[in-house]
Design an enzyme around this catalytic site. Structure first.
Site, mmCIF file in Angstrom:
data_model
loop_
_atom_site.group_PDB
_atom_site.id
_atom_site.type_symbol
_atom_site.label_atom_id
_atom_site.label_comp_id
_atom_site.label_asym_id
_atom_site.label_seq_id
_atom_site.Cartn_x
_atom_site.Cartn_y
_atom_site.Cartn_z
ATOM 1 C CG ASP A 68 -27.093 -10.275 32.711
ATOM 2 O OD1 ASP A 68 -26.039 -10.309 32.055
ATOM 3 O OD2 ASP A 68 -27.424 -11.185 33.502
ATOM 4 C CD GLU A 90 -47.133 -12.953 29.239
ATOM 5 O OE1 GLU A 90 -47.619 -12.970 28.109
ATOM 6 O OE2 GLU A 90 -46.592 -11.940 29.729
ATOM 7 C CB ILE A 121 -42.728 -16.433 26.717
ATOM 8 C CG1 ILE A 121 -42.772 -15.224 27.663
ATOM 9 C CG2 ILE A 121 -42.563 -16.003 25.259
ATOM 10 C CD1 ILE A 121 -43.897 -14.241 27.437
HETATM 11 P P1 ADP Z 1 -32.064 -18.583 35.247
HETATM 12 O O1 ADP Z 1 -32.429 -17.400 36.112
HETATM 13 O O2 ADP Z 1 -31.926 -19.841 36.022
HETATM 14 O O3 ADP Z 1 -30.898 -18.316 34.341
HETATM 15 P P2 ADP Z 1 -33.903 -18.055 33.112
HETATM 16 O O4 ADP Z 1 -34.766 -16.930 33.539
HETATM 17 O O5 ADP Z 1 -32.761 -17.715 32.177
HETATM 18 O O6 ADP Z 1 -33.358 -18.859 34.359
HETATM 19 O O7 ADP Z 1 -34.818 -19.167 32.466
HETATM 20 C C1 ADP Z 1 -34.348 -20.446 32.070
HETATM 21 C C2 ADP Z 1 -34.905 -20.852 30.728
HETATM 22 O O8 ADP Z 1 -36.328 -20.937 30.817
HETATM 23 C C3 ADP Z 1 -34.635 -19.805 29.649
HETATM 24 O O9 ADP Z 1 -33.473 -20.076 28.945
HETATM 25 C C4 ADP Z 1 -35.846 -19.898 28.765
HETATM 26 O O10 ADP Z 1 -35.662 -20.861 27.779
HETATM 27 C C5 ADP Z 1 -36.948 -20.340 29.688
HETATM 28 N N1 ADP Z 1 -37.818 -19.230 30.149
HETATM 29 C C6 ADP Z 1 -37.473 -18.217 30.991
HETATM 30 N N2 ADP Z 1 -38.521 -17.431 31.249
HETATM 31 C C7 ADP Z 1 -39.559 -17.941 30.551
HETATM 32 C C8 ADP Z 1 -40.938 -17.566 30.415
HETATM 33 N N3 ADP Z 1 -41.445 -16.528 31.060
HETATM 34 N N4 ADP Z 1 -41.720 -18.328 29.625
HETATM 35 C C9 ADP Z 1 -41.222 -19.402 28.977
HETATM 36 N N5 ADP Z 1 -39.946 -19.806 29.067
HETATM 37 C C10 ADP Z 1 -39.121 -19.091 29.848
#
Ligand code: ADP
Length: 289
Positions: free
Chosen positions: A196, A87, A89
Site C-alpha cells: 500500500d 519505534e 521514527i
Molecule cells: P493511519 O493508520 O491512521 O493512517 P499512519 O500509520 O499513516 O496512521 O500514521 C500517521 C502519521 O504518523 C504518519 O503520516 C506519520 O507522519 C506519523 N508516523 C507513523 N508512524 C510513525 C512512527 N513509527 N514514528 C514516527 N511517526 C510516525
C-alpha cells in the site's frame, strides 16, 4: 487516550511515561508520541473502533518487511487489540540522495523473495480485508493469485456494496477471460511487497532516508507495488530510475500497470464510494479492444 493503555505500557516496558504528545496526519487512527522516564520515545497508534486483529496484522507486516533489511521500518514493540506501540521514527529533512536511495532500497525489498504467493495470514488494505491465504494453484501462479485474490475479491465487494453495474460487470468479465494475455510477460516471482505504498505511507527518518509505514504486506509480483506508487503520484523520476538500475523490470510493465492500479481503485470505490467509479471504468476500458 485511555489511561489503561498507558498503565499497560508502563508495566510491560517497566518504565514511567513522562509525556504524551498528540500527532495528526493519520487517515484512520489516533497517534501519539510518548516519552518515558529514560528519555526514550515511542510511537503509539490507537483506535477503539478498529477490527480486533488489525494492529496485530499491521505489526506482522512491519516485522516481515524488517526481515528483508532493505529499508527502514519502525519496529513494533507492544501490540494489543486497541493499540500498536512501535519505534518512534524521528524525522529530519530529506538527504541529498533521498530519491535515489529510496528507489534502490525499494528494489532491494523486492529482491527479497518468498516461496509462494500470498502470506501466512489475511490482513487489511486500508480498512478493507485483504485475502492472502492462497490455494495450491494460486501459491505458485501469480496470475491466478492476482485474478482471484485481488481483482475478483474487490469486484465481489463492489457487488455486495451496490457499487457495481453492467459496465463494471462487462469490464471484469473481459479481464477474467483475457487475464493470461494482459499479464503475459510477468515475472512469476513472489517478491516481498509493502502492498500500500502511496506518498502518505513513507516518512523521512533521522538520517534523512525513507522509512515505510502502514503496510498491507504479502508476497506478490513487484509490479503491483510500483503501480500503487504511481496511482496518486509523489515519487520522483529519480526514484524510478534508480529502482530500474538496481532491479530492472521486465518488458511490458507499462501495459500491465493499469491492472495493478485497478485493485486499489476498486478498493477506494468500496471505501469511499462514487468518485472512484469513473476511474474504475476507465481502467477496465483500457484493456478492452
Ligand atoms: P493511519 O493508520 O491512521 O493512517 P499512519 O500509520 O499513516 O496512521 O500514521 C500517521 C502519521 O504518523 C504518519 O503520516 C506519520 O507522519 C506519523 N508516523 C507513523 N508512524 C510513525 C512512527 N513509527 N514514528 C514516527 N511517526 C510516525
Amino acid at each position: 487516550m485511555s489511561s489503561k493503555i498507558y498503565s499497560l505500557i508502563e508495566s510491560e516496558l517497566k518504565v514511567k511515561i513522562n509525556s504524551v504528545r498528540s500527532v495528526g496526519g493519520g487517515c484512520i487512527n489516533n497517534a501519539e508520541i510518548i516519552t518515558d522516564n529514560f528519555g526514550n520515545t515511542y510511537f503509539l497508534k490507537t483506535n477503539i473502533n478498529s477490527p480486533p486483529d488489525m494492529f496485530f496484522k499491521e505489526a506482522n507486516g512491519l516485522n516481515e518487511l524488517i526481515k528483508a533489511s532493505a529499508i527502514r521500518i519502525p519496529k513494533p514493540i507492544l501490540i494489543n487489540e486497541k493499540f500498536l506501540l512501535m519505534e518512534n521514527i524521528k524525522s529530519s529533512s530529506k538527504s541529498k540522495n533521498f530519491d535515489e536511495n529510496f528507489g534502490r532500497a525499494f528494489a532491494r525489498l523486492h529482491k527479497y523473495a518468498g516461496k509462494e504467493f500470498g502470506f501466512y495470514e489475511d490482513n487489511y488494505i486500508g480498512s478493507t480485508p485483504q485475502k492472502n491465504i492462497s490455494d495450491s494453484e494460486e501459491k505458485i501462479d501469480w496470475i491466478k493469485f492476482y485474478l482471484n485474490k485481488r481483482i475478483l475479491f474487490q469486484f465481489n465487494l463492489l457487488e455486495k456494496a451496490g457499487y457495481s453495474d453492467d459496465k463494471i460487470r462487462k469490464g471484469i468479465s473481459y479481464i477474467e477471460d483475457n487475464i493470461e494475455n494482459i499479464l503475459e510477460g510477468s515475472e512469476n516471482i513472489p517478491s516481498l511487497l509493502h502492498g500500500d505504498l502511496w506518498s502518505g505511507n513513507y516518512i523521512t527518518d533521522d538520517r534523512g532516508e525513507a522509512c515505510l509505514i502502514d503496510p498491507a504486506v504479502y508476497y506478490g509480483n513487484r509490479e503491483a507495488d510500483l503501480a500503487m506508487t504511481k496511482l496518486f503520484g509523489g515519487f520522483s523520476s529519480t526514484f524510478y530510475k534508480s529502482y530500474q538500475e538496481e532491479f530492472p523490470l521486465p518488458d511490458g510493465y507499462d501495459y500491465r500497470e493499469n491492472i495493478y492500479k485497478l485493485y486499489h481503485v476498486m478498493n477506494h470505490l468500496n471505501l469511499f464510494g462514487g468518485g472512484y467509479y469513473h476511474q474504475t471504468i476507465s481502467l477496465l476500458n483500457f484493456y478492452r479492444k
